[in-house]
Write an enzyme that holds these catalytic residues in place. Sequence first.
Site, PDB file in Angstrom:
ATOM      1  N   LYS A 276       0.820  -1.216   0.000  1.00  0.00           N
ATOM      2  CA  LYS A 276       0.000   0.000   0.000  1.00  0.00           C
ATOM      3  C   LYS A 276       0.859   1.273   0.000  1.00  0.00           C
ATOM      4  O   LYS A 276       2.066   1.204   0.211  1.00  0.00           O
ATOM      5  CB  LYS A 276      -0.955  -0.018   1.208  1.00  0.00           C
TER       6      LYS A 276
HETATM    7  C1  LIG Z   1      -9.739  -3.199  -2.252  1.00  0.00           C
HETATM    8  C2  LIG Z   1      -9.176  -3.878  -1.038  1.00  0.00           C
HETATM    9  N1  LIG Z   1      -9.932  -3.960   0.062  1.00  0.00           N
HETATM   10  C3  LIG Z   1      -9.483  -4.538   1.190  1.00  0.00           C
HETATM   11  C4  LIG Z   1      -8.228  -5.091   1.243  1.00  0.00           C
HETATM   12  C5  LIG Z   1      -7.789  -5.772   2.506  1.00  0.00           C
HETATM   13  O1  LIG Z   1      -6.742  -5.081   3.119  1.00  0.00           O
HETATM   14  P1  LIG Z   1      -5.908  -5.784   4.289  1.00  0.00           P
HETATM   15  O2  LIG Z   1      -4.930  -6.708   3.643  1.00  0.00           O
HETATM   16  O3  LIG Z   1      -5.230  -4.658   5.007  1.00  0.00           O
HETATM   17  O4  LIG Z   1      -6.883  -6.494   5.142  1.00  0.00           O
HETATM   18  C6  LIG Z   1      -7.389  -5.035   0.134  1.00  0.00           C
HETATM   19  C7  LIG Z   1      -6.055  -5.630   0.214  1.00  0.00           C
HETATM   20  O5  LIG Z   1      -5.227  -5.556  -0.614  1.00  0.00           O
HETATM   21  C8  LIG Z   1      -7.873  -4.413  -1.048  1.00  0.00           C
HETATM   22  O6  LIG Z   1      -7.131  -4.356  -2.141  1.00  0.00           O
END
Ligand SMILES: Cc1ncc(COP(=O)(O)O)c(C=O)c1O
Length: 400
Positions: free
Chosen positions: A201
């Site tokens: 990210k």
């Molecule tokens: C669009 C989207 N939503 C949610 C997530 C989930 O994030 P996390 O890995 O921090 O739980 C991601 C992860 O890449 C994502 O791309």
Amino acid sequence: MAIEGSLPFYKPLIAREEIAQLVEAVESGWLTTGPKTLEFEAAIARYVGSHFAVGVNSCTAAMHLALVAMGIGPGDVVLTSPITFPATANVIEHCGARPVFIDVEPDTLLLDAAALEAFLADPERQGVDAETVKAIIPVHFAGQPCDMDQIFALASQYGMAVIEDSAHALGAEFEGRKVGSDYGLGFQGPWASCFSFYATKNITAGEGGMLTTNDAELVDQVAVLRLHGISRDAWKRYQVASYQHYEVLFPGYKYNMFDLQAALALPQLAHIDDWQQRRETYTELYNQGFSAIEGLQPLQVKPNRRSSYHLYVVMVDSAQLGVSRDELLNRLAAEGIGVGVHFRSLTVQKFYREKYGFHHGDFPVAERASDQVLSLPLYPAMRESDVERVIHTVWKVLGV
Ligand SMILES: Cc1ncc(COP(=O)(O)O)c(C=O)c1O
């Protein structure tokens, strides 16, 4: 096996400052949720312009807790986009609720506000009882905010809570206001915005997440839910001179952010605007580099938005190019260029397809995107010459 001299899909910029902060946090002797987490929460709230921010261990956790705190459960329906990471819909399933997908716009791959409006006007036509529609999770795909004006207006009209999936969108803006704030739009219903600090990210803690909101009651609930549902977290318990017992208020979760995550991510906030600018510059270079290739279509950014430029996504029209997206992926990988696919529609994924009986043609835009989207490397640790190399390699493997 990596090809020598290959360009990875993503590489974080971790400078000495971040490493020094991490060492300091380790040496402080306080490793779990504590002062660094509090500092990072305050810094994110300040940066996005929200009243509150709560650190958790992923964006998935933030979305799950928001749904639980808003009382979403069995029998409820939550609307969302099919072009997203599985986490967005999985958390709805975790609550025992049902995700209902709304197709996306062809040029941005963001949830289509017109399709949303049409659905809400007559949910029964799609077999959904209007009374059960409780919330919406708009996904700010690739870092571009959805049409929040429209989404808040429809949420007000139909009494829905709004939980933004802002995993990609730290630093993005809608009508001049940052994602994570209320955009000055005066939405009165339950609302939260959920960020990710996963390894790829725009700023990263390795893993991590944050929920922002202006709702003090929601924050209190989420703060309790993120650590077993107990009445006071360890940090507070150890701050007082005498031992304090805790109460279990709810069988909560183990979702807290801890100080090593916060120590790594916090110093990166100082660079975020500069890094975003670099991402935008590289996006423009890619767009120029591909503008003469019919059949490679970048995502469009709407005039009232600023993207965080989290991903560079092009849509590969195999009919025009004579090459499928997967073939292009393989050719680029063979040349040492890291590539990704964001995302194949959740409506074509086995679990969702089988559970909800989706058929080919139910979500025409998302289904077409599933076969066309291709992500190329985009990150501030790249140099302009890396972007030029990717452009040159795309031209070469397409033989155009
Ligand atoms: C669009 C989207 N939503 C949610 C997530 C989930 O994030 P996390 O890995 O921090 O739980 C991601 C992860 O890449 C994502 O791309």
